[in-house]
Design an enzyme around this catalytic site. Structure first.
Site, PDB file in Angstrom:
ATOM      1  N   ASP A   1      21.964 -66.625  38.020  1.00 17.19           N
ATOM      2  CA  ASP A   1      20.605 -66.364  38.094  1.00 17.19           C
ATOM      3  C   ASP A   1      19.696 -66.761  37.480  1.00 17.19           C
ATOM      4  OD1 ASP A   1      18.600 -64.462  39.737  1.00 17.19           O
ATOM      5  OD2 ASP A   1      17.554 -64.403  37.710  1.00 17.19           O
TER       6      ASP A   1
ATOM      7  N   HIS B   1      20.519 -76.066  31.458  1.00 15.07           N
ATOM      8  CA  HIS B   1      20.235 -75.037  31.784  1.00 15.07           C
ATOM      9  C   HIS B   1      21.967 -74.438  32.623  1.00 15.07           C
ATOM     10  CE1 HIS B   1      18.420 -75.485  35.083  1.00 15.07           C
ATOM     11  NE2 HIS B   1      18.647 -74.146  35.804  1.00 15.07           N
TER      12      HIS B   1
HETATM   13  P1  ITT Z   1      21.056 -67.810  44.748  1.00 14.13           P
HETATM   14  O1  ITT Z   1      20.142 -66.256  44.789  1.00 14.13           O
HETATM   15  O2  ITT Z   1      21.647 -66.935  46.269  1.00 14.13           O
HETATM   16  O3  ITT Z   1      21.845 -68.142  44.192  1.00 14.13           O
HETATM   17  P2  ITT Z   1      18.519 -68.581  44.696  1.00 14.13           P
HETATM   18  O4  ITT Z   1      18.006 -69.741  44.554  1.00 14.13           O
HETATM   19  O5  ITT Z   1      17.398 -67.832  45.634  1.00 14.13           O
HETATM   20  O6  ITT Z   1      19.862 -68.782  44.711  1.00 14.13           O
HETATM   21  P3  ITT Z   1      17.905 -67.558  42.003  1.00 14.13           P
HETATM   22  O7  ITT Z   1      17.211 -66.167  42.360  1.00 14.13           O
HETATM   23  O8  ITT Z   1      18.876 -67.811  40.496  1.00 14.13           O
HETATM   24  O9  ITT Z   1      18.581 -68.456  43.099  1.00 14.13           O
HETATM   25  O10 ITT Z   1      16.205 -68.668  41.866  1.00 14.13           O
HETATM   26  C1  ITT Z   1      16.688 -69.793  40.755  1.00 14.13           C
HETATM   27  C2  ITT Z   1      15.303 -70.334  41.143  1.00 14.13           C
HETATM   28  O11 ITT Z   1      14.767 -71.363  40.127  1.00 14.13           O
HETATM   29  C3  ITT Z   1      15.548 -71.694  41.940  1.00 14.13           C
HETATM   30  O12 ITT Z   1      15.583 -71.423  43.568  1.00 14.13           O
HETATM   31  C4  ITT Z   1      14.368 -73.208  41.832  1.00 14.13           C
HETATM   32  O13 ITT Z   1      13.445 -72.884  42.333  1.00 14.13           O
HETATM   33  C5  ITT Z   1      14.951 -72.904  40.722  1.00 14.13           C
HETATM   34  N1  ITT Z   1      15.984 -73.322  39.366  1.00 14.13           N
HETATM   35  C6  ITT Z   1      16.842 -73.017  38.771  1.00 14.13           C
HETATM   36  N2  ITT Z   1      18.007 -73.698  37.946  1.00 14.13           N
HETATM   37  C7  ITT Z   1      17.582 -74.850  38.613  1.00 14.13           C
HETATM   38  C8  ITT Z   1      17.762 -76.386  38.115  1.00 14.13           C
HETATM   39  O14 ITT Z   1      18.649 -76.777  38.187  1.00 14.13           O
HETATM   40  N3  ITT Z   1      16.583 -76.943  38.851  1.00 14.13           N
HETATM   41  C9  ITT Z   1      15.328 -76.668  39.554  1.00 14.13           C
HETATM   42  N4  ITT Z   1      14.613 -75.559  39.836  1.00 14.13           N
HETATM   43  C10 ITT Z   1      15.842 -74.385  39.393  1.00 14.13           C
END
Ligand code: ITT
Length: 193
Positions: A68, A177
């Site tokens: 997450d 991260h």
């Molecule tokens: P899952 O829950 O299925 O894993 P998700 O994309 O919905 O996928 P999150 O709820 O953890 O996952 O949301 C993370 C969001 O944060 C992601 O969609 C991006 O918008 C942002 N994010 C996370 N890591 C990132 C990265 O390495 N580079 C750019 N944006 C990132």
């Protein structure tokens, strides 16, 4: 060796696969023949990471990892934070979301921001662990770079003198991260997986 990751985000799968190397096969929700119902209603990255890991563990009864993550912008009271994926609506393009953050920061001195990633892991016995990684940066004043995903095109990382979307995936992973959370996880588990 196979590692199951409780994610539907193909960019996360790609980054984990690159970081874990070809000795490890990364599998995710799309490799399952059933739907995993996940309600991400936690208030923290840790809570949401555990919600995702538990949901997959209950289906496959094998060790699972989840991610997450999100972007905290200090001048926006740490938004979008845990709502990073859903912020402005889940179907809104990142071109629009990224421009909205740039616009919201116009004229503001404080451009500091960070990506946060919490990896949750559930082991064979069902025991739960979490590992947190961060990367500190600044909100760029324009969209730059075509690599990465999500908010990478506005995340200026000072040591790179550019955004994390404007470097190779390997270079991003080496400081990100997600890379840092995975290093913490590996310090605990690399000899036990
Ligand atoms: P899952 O829950 O299925 O894993 P998700 O994309 O919905 O996928 P999150 O709820 O953890 O996952 O949301 C993370 C969001 O944060 C992601 O969609 C991006 O918008 C942002 N994010 C996370 N890591 C990132 C990265 O390495 N580079 C750019 N944006 C990132």
């Amino acid at each position: 060796k196979t590692i199951w990751i409780a994610t539907s985000n193909p960019h996360k799968v790609e980054e984990f696969q690159t970081m874990l190397g070809s000795q490890v096969q990364v599998k995710s929700m799309k490799d399952l023949d059933q739907e995993v119902h996940i309600v991400e209603n936690g208030k923290t990255f840790e809570e949401n990471a555990l919600i995702k890991a538990r949901a997959l563990y209950q289906v496959i009864h094998q060790p699972v990892l989840s991610d997450d993550s999100g972007l905290e912008v200090d001048a926006l009271n740490k938004q979008p934070g845990v709502h990073s994926a859903r912020w402005m609506g889940k179907d809104t393009s990142y071109t629009i979301k990224n421009q909205a953050i740039i616009d919201a920061l116009k004229g503001k001195k404080d451009r500091s921001a960070r990506f946060i990633c919490v990896i949750a892991f559930i082991d064979e016995q069902g025991k739960e662990y979490t590992y947190r990684g961060t990367i500190e940066g600044q909100i760029n004043d324009e969209i730059v770079g075509k690599n990465g995903f999500g908010y990478d095109p506005i995340f200026y990382y000072p040591p790179f003198h550019t955004t994390t979307a404007n470097v190779s995936e390997e270079l991003k992973n080496s400081v990100s991260h997600r890379g840092n959370a995975l290093k913490a996880f590996m310090a605990d588990w690399k000899d036990r997986l």
